[in-house]
Design an enzyme around this catalytic site. Structure first.
Site, PDB file in Angstrom:
ATOM      1  N   CYS A   7       0.839  -1.205   0.000  1.00 20.54           N
ATOM      2  CA  CYS A   7       0.000   0.000   0.000  1.00 20.54           C
ATOM      3  C   CYS A   7       0.872   1.251   0.000  1.00 20.54           C
ATOM      4  CB  CYS A   7      -0.934   0.003   1.206  1.00 20.54           C
ATOM      5  SG  CYS A   7      -2.156  -1.321   1.185  1.00 20.54           S
ATOM      6  N   ASP A   8       1.920   1.228   0.764  1.00 20.07           N
ATOM      7  CA  ASP A   8       2.883   2.330   0.807  1.00 20.07           C
ATOM      8  C   ASP A   8       3.473   2.556  -0.574  1.00 20.07           C
ATOM      9  OD1 ASP A   8       5.797   3.240   0.954  1.00 20.07           O
ATOM     10  OD2 ASP A   8       5.218   3.613   3.017  1.00 20.07           O
TER      11      ASP A   8
END
Length: 116
Positions: free
Chosen positions: A9-10
């Site tokens: 997600c980062d």
């Protein structure tokens, strides 16, 4: 996406933040996760993410339910990409079966460029 504080997600949010700067003013990149808004703001500040608009699906899971990406047992939204045109018509969709998989960035960006 499931949670901004995970590796994929980062990386996904950072990548789309970089690409958003190249796409022009008519394109808005939204990232929806079940993180609290304050956690999203903290992460964006620490990561220097300023082109992606973060939205929280924490309280009601309404995005996850409406778009069919809510994993009810985990109260998380599955990783997915939607490209929506100016008439609110979905032009491209990618659902990822594993949370640890990256989306196909190139295909998503091609879909955006085709309609912008």
């Amino acid at each position: 996406m499931p949670s901004i504080d995970t590796g994929v997600c980062d990386a996904q949010t950072r990548r789309f933040n970089e690409e958003a700067a190249k796409l022009g003013d008519n394109v808005v990149v939204l990232t929806v996760s079940v993180d609290l808004p304050m956690a999203q703001a903290r992460w964006c500040g620490a990561a220097g993410v300023d082109k992606v608009v973060m939205l929280s699906d924490y309280k009601t899971n309404s995005f996850g339910e409406a778009y069919g990406v809510l994993i009810k047992e985990l109260a998380l939204d599955m990783r997915s990409i939607f490209v929506i045109d100016a008439n609110d018509t979905i032009q491209y969709v990618e659902y990822l079966s594993e949370m640890t998989e990256h989306p196909n960035y190139e295909k998503a960006l091609e879909a955006v460029k085709a309609i912008s």
